[in-house]
Each structure stands twice: as structure tokens, then as C-alpha cells.
Design an enzyme around this catalytic site. Structure first.
Site, PDB file in Angstrom:
ATOM      1  N   HIS A   1       0.839  -1.194   0.000  1.00 55.23           N
ATOM      2  CA  HIS A   1       0.000   0.000   0.000  1.00 55.23           C
ATOM      3  C   HIS A   1       0.883   1.257   0.000  1.00 55.23           C
ATOM      4  O   HIS A   1       0.666   2.183  -0.783  1.00 55.23           O
ATOM      5  CB  HIS A   1      -0.929  -0.021   1.224  1.00 55.23           C
ATOM      6  CG  HIS A   1      -1.633   1.277   1.471  1.00 55.23           C
ATOM      7  ND1 HIS A   1      -2.921   1.518   1.044  1.00 55.23           N
ATOM      8  CD2 HIS A   1      -1.222   2.408   2.084  1.00 55.23           C
ATOM      9  CE1 HIS A   1      -3.263   2.745   1.392  1.00 55.23           C
ATOM     10  NE2 HIS A   1      -2.258   3.307   2.028  1.00 55.23           N
ATOM     11  N   GLU A   2       1.905   1.253   0.865  1.00 48.89           N
ATOM     12  CA  GLU A   2       2.812   2.404   0.917  1.00 48.89           C
ATOM     13  C   GLU A   2       3.553   2.576  -0.406  1.00 48.89           C
ATOM     14  O   GLU A   2       3.759   3.686  -0.880  1.00 48.89           O
ATOM     15  CB  GLU A   2       3.816   2.259   2.060  1.00 48.89           C
ATOM     16  CG  GLU A   2       3.185   2.239   3.451  1.00 48.89           C
ATOM     17  CD  GLU A   2       2.431   3.527   3.772  1.00 48.89           C
ATOM     18  OE1 GLU A   2       2.849   4.592   3.292  1.00 48.89           O
ATOM     19  OE2 GLU A   2       1.418   3.460   4.484  1.00 48.89           O
TER      20      GLU A   2
ATOM     21  N   HIS B   1       1.602   4.457  -2.902  1.00 49.73           N
ATOM     22  CA  HIS B   1       1.682   5.917  -2.817  1.00 49.73           C
ATOM     23  C   HIS B   1       2.856   6.437  -3.652  1.00 49.73           C
ATOM     24  O   HIS B   1       2.760   7.485  -4.285  1.00 49.73           O
ATOM     25  CB  HIS B   1       1.859   6.361  -1.365  1.00 49.73           C
ATOM     26  CG  HIS B   1       0.588   6.317  -0.567  1.00 49.73           C
ATOM     27  ND1 HIS B   1      -0.564   6.955  -0.972  1.00 49.73           N
ATOM     28  CD2 HIS B   1       0.285   5.711   0.612  1.00 49.73           C
ATOM     29  CE1 HIS B   1      -1.512   6.749  -0.068  1.00 49.73           C
ATOM     30  NE2 HIS B   1      -1.027   5.981   0.898  1.00 49.73           N
TER      31      HIS B   1
ATOM     32  N   GLU C   1      -5.613   7.248  -1.088  1.00 47.74           N
ATOM     33  CA  GLU C   1      -5.646   6.009  -0.299  1.00 47.74           C
ATOM     34  C   GLU C   1      -6.289   4.881  -1.102  1.00 47.74           C
ATOM     35  O   GLU C   1      -5.825   3.749  -1.084  1.00 47.74           O
ATOM     36  CB  GLU C   1      -6.398   6.214   1.016  1.00 47.74           C
ATOM     37  CG  GLU C   1      -5.703   7.151   1.994  1.00 47.74           C
ATOM     38  CD  GLU C   1      -4.262   6.764   2.282  1.00 47.74           C
ATOM     39  OE1 GLU C   1      -3.962   5.554   2.328  1.00 47.74           O
ATOM     40  OE2 GLU C   1      -3.432   7.669   2.426  1.00 47.74           O
TER      41      GLU C   1
ATOM     42  N   ASP D   1      -4.484   1.434  -2.158  1.00 47.74           N
ATOM     43  CA  ASP D   1      -5.119   0.145  -1.856  1.00 47.74           C
ATOM     44  C   ASP D   1      -5.196  -0.719  -3.118  1.00 47.74           C
ATOM     45  O   ASP D   1      -4.872  -1.906  -3.102  1.00 47.74           O
ATOM     46  CB  ASP D   1      -6.544   0.346  -1.324  1.00 47.74           C
ATOM     47  CG  ASP D   1      -6.551   0.736   0.154  1.00 47.74           C
ATOM     48  OD1 ASP D   1      -5.496   0.627   0.803  1.00 47.74           O
ATOM     49  OD2 ASP D   1      -7.623   1.145   0.641  1.00 47.74           O
TER      50      ASP D   1
HETATM   51 ZN   LIG Z   1      -1.989   5.285   2.612  1.00 46.78          ZN
END
Ligand SMILES: [Zn+2]
Length: 429
Positions: free
Chosen positions: A284-285, A288, A366, A370
């Protein structure tokens, strides 16, 4: 009092009251909504979240929202005290007549900023104490002793002084001597300073407060390294931070720039999640990064600061800007610290009303992160990791939708898991 000054006083008061009313309205909505859903776990989560955990999250959310209201009311009273009720003016006049001016114009200005900083800091202490040792403590999150709290306070004051004083002095100097385009120079300086802090934070500042150890769990290390290679991502190191020293809340993050990037896991996160789940959270990070969210955030911060400095450049030479907020300016002499302080006090009143725009972008990011994680790892792992994190952090599953629009940087659990379930199902042939 000039006409402009009166208009500005009215605008300032109106926006202060409007902000206060909006914040009270939003918080009361949130409290009502969460309390109203306290007695049953939402159907989608019924199998996985106990009623007890759900009620703890509700009580924690309500306690924080109530306390937030107290803080909001106090901040508004304090702002009035500094401005229209004459606090800033008294402080400024006292320093002007204190004899500090004999040491040049920079000294009394730095003294004004320092005095303001110390007074605001002291007034904030009871709130910080109550939040840590009452609210966080009551819900079992606080792991700090009073001693550690004091040590943190002393350290952050010293770090703030060591890095804050030079940059502030430099900006004041530019304001005083760089001509009418000083704000452009000041902006450039401020941006350079921000980049420097981004570089120094992981290696110099954060280690003052926490211990960072290289990740030792070989199996997890191999797994995480494989994920990062798969995603085409190079980092200088994988670290574990002793987050449990202060709080039971769990997290993971990236810091640094370019080749100096590092991944930091809170020890609390590694304790709560399985290796597959840690992988998913990391993916997930990475999402980003893949979507350039960090870069976008830095660029928008640059753009907004430029607008801010340009606005300050104009406002600082308008007498009504000061008198409208109850302060007598000293326009013939060095007046820049005063302009800076008033600007920093008034800007949040206005920016609060555009905060939903930023919150919306953040929630969109976000979702994108995801989706990336689901495409790179096992989607089920991300679902169970998120659910554990929501539960362990006592985040409510039933926030008020309007409150979410204003304040939530992350989408509520139901929305995130809903989208993910859809993605996971459609990935299965
Ligand atoms: Zn996040």
C-alpha cells in the site's frame, strides 16, 4: 480606525464565528452518529469484530471528539485574546520599549516570536497532558511515563529552537532587506529548508526520539525485499522503530528522498500483523510512491506556500491588516515578525473551509494505494491487515459521513474494504 480596518475586523470576527459554529456542528454530528451506532456492529463486520471492540472504538471516538470541542473553544478564545483583546499588541509594545531594540531590529523581533512561541506552548501543555494521560491512558494506548513525556517536551523544544531560530532569523532578515520581492526570496529559502528537513528527519531528528534497528526477521526481510524488487523500488534499509515506547498505535512509513529512502515499521505493527499482512501494508505504501502521491503533495505544498508568501508580502504593508486584528503596527520600522505572527494566526481560519478539498484528494490517494496493493499482493491480506489496524487503533466503523468529508484523510473502513472486496472478487477468474 480606517474603514478598511473596520471591514477587516468584521470579516475576521465573522470567519472566526463561522468556523467555530461549523466545527461544533461537525463534532456534534460525529458524536451523535457514533453513539447512535454504538450498540450493534455493522452487518458487514459482524463476523469479524466483537461488540466489545466496536463499543471501545465508539467510546474512544466520542471521547476524542468531545475533547476536540474543548480545544476548539479554547483556541478561539485564545485567538481573540491575542488579537482583538490586545494580547499581541501588549506583548509587542512591551518588547519595543524594553531596550532590546538597542541590539538592532532583528533582536526584538526574534524576542517577539520566541515569547509568543513560549506562551502558546505553555498554554498547550494541559491539553497535551490530558490527551496523553487521560484519554489515551483510559483506552490502553498510552505507554509513556511522565518522565518520558517531559524528556520529549525538552527535546522537541531544543530541536525546535536549533532548527527554527536560524530559519526564522533568515526569513526576517530577507523581509527587512531583500526589497519589495522579499517574499519570493523568503519562499525559496523556506522551500530549501523544508527539503533539508525531509533529508535530515530520518537520519538526524527521528533518532533523537526513537531507536531504529535494522529489520532482523530474515523470513520477513526476504519477503519484503522480494516485494520491493517486484515493484521496482530501491530503499536504503528496512528499519524497526520502538513505537511501543510511547503508544500502542501501530504504523509503517517511508521517509527520505531518492536513494536515501528507508522503510520504517513500528514494532507494534510487526507484533500485530502476520508476514503476509505486513507485505500488504508495505505494498500500500509503495502504491503511494508508484502513483507519485508524495511528489504531488510536495508540489502542492510548494505552490500553496508561494501563494501564502505573496499574500503575506502584500498584507504586511497594509496598516488595516494589523489594526483590523487589534494591533498597532510599526510600519516605519521593522515590523516583520508581527506581520508573520498575525498571518499565521489568521490563515487557518480561512484554510479550514478549503480543508475538505485536500481531505478528498487524500482519500482518493488512499483508494489508489489500496488498489495497487491488491494488484501486487494478496488482497485478502490487505483486508485482514486493515481490519486489524482499525480494530487495534479503535477507529470507529461508523463515522458521520459529513464529518468524514471534512476531516478524514483516510476513507472509513467500510468504504475501503468494500472497494477492495470488489477488486479481489473480480480478480478471481
Ligand atoms: Zn496510505
Amino acid at each position: 480606525m480606517s474603514r478598511y480596518s473596520l471591514v477587516f475586523t468584521l470579516l475576521f470576527s465573522a470567519i472566526l464565528v463561522l468556523g467555530l459554529l461549523t466545527k461544533f456542528y461537525l463534532a456534534s454530528r460525529q458524536i451523535r452518529h457514533v453513539a447512535g451506532h454504538r450498540n450493534s456492529v455493522p452487518t458487514a463486520f459482524a463476523a469479524r469484530i466483537s461488540l466489545q471492540a466496536h463499543q471501545k472504538a465508539a467510546d474512544y471516538t466520542v471521547a476524542k471528539a468531545r475533547f476536540g470541542l474543548l480545544e476548539t473553544a479554547f483556541a478561539a478564545a485564545l485567538l481573540l485574546g491575542w488579537t482583538l483583546l490586545g494580547g499581541m499588541d501588549a506583548l509587542n509594545q512591551a518588547l519595543i520599549h524594553s531596550g532590546l531594540a538597542a541590539h538592532g531590529s532583528l533582536v526584538p523581533q526574534l524576542a517577539l516570536l520566541a515569547a509568543f512561541g513560549v506562551i502558546s506552548g505553555l498554554l498547550d501543555l494541559p491539553f497535551s497532558l490530558y490527551s496523553t494521560f487521560r484519554i489515551e491512558e483510559r483506552f490502553g494506548f498510552n505507554k509513556m511515563t511522565f518522565r518520558l513525556w517531559l524528556a520529549d517536551l525538552a527535546k522537541s523544544a531544543l530541536v525546535g529552537l536549533a532548527i527554527g531560530l536560524p530559519i526564522v532569523a533568515l526569513i526576517l532578515w530577507l523581509m527587512g532587506s531583500a526589497g519589495s520581492f522579499w517574499w519570493l526570496w523568503a519562499w525559496g529559502t523556506w522551500m530549501g529548508f523544508n527539503l533539508l528537513v525531509l533529508v535530515l528527519f530520518p537520519t538526524v531528528i527521528a533518532p533523537l526520539f526513537n531507536k531504529f534497528k535494522p529489520l532482523e526477521d530474515e523470513a520477513l526481510k526476504a519477503r519484503v525485499t522480494a516485494l520491493m524488487q517486484r515493484c521496482g523500488f530501491a530503499a536504503k534499509g528496512l528499519f524497526v522503530m520502538d513505537g511501543s515506547k510511547r503508544s500502542a498505535h501501530a504504523n509503517a512509513y517511508f521517509t527520505g528522498f531518492g536513494a536515501a529512502k528507508r522503510v520504517v515499521f513500528y514494532d507494534t505493527l510487526l507484533k500485530q500483523l502476520s508476514p503476509g499482512e505486513v507485505d500488504a501494508v508495505l505494498a500500500h505504501e509503495l502504491g503511494h510512491f508508484k502513483h507519485k502521491h508524495i511528489l504531488k503533495r510536495i508540489i502542492s505544498m510548494f505552490a500553496m506556500s508561494l501563494a501564502g508568501f505573496a499574500l503575506l508580502g502584500w498584507l504586511s504593508s497594509q496598516a488595516w491588516f494589523y489594526t483590523g486584528m487589534g494591533v498597532k503596527p510599526n510600519l516605519s520600522e521593522a515590523n516583520d515578525a508581527l506581520a508573520l505572527l498575525l498571518f499565521l494566526l489568521v490563515v487557518p481560519l480561512f484554510s479550514f473551509f478549503i480543508s475538505p478539498v485536500f481531505a478528498r484528494f487524500s482519500r482518493k490517494h488512499e483508494f489508489e494505494a489500496d488498489a495497487y496493493a491488491v494488484s501486487q499482493t494478496n488482497g485478502k491480506d490487505l483486508q485482514s491487515a486493515l481490519l486489524k489496524l482499525y480494530q487495534d487503533n479503535a477507529s470507529t466503523l461508523t463515522p458521520d459521513p459529513v464529518f468524514v468529508k471534512f476531516y478524514y484523510s483516510h476513507p472509513p473502513a467500510a468504504e475501503r474494504l468494500g472497494r477492495m472486496a470488489h477488486a479481489v472478487e473480480s480478480a478471481v477468474p
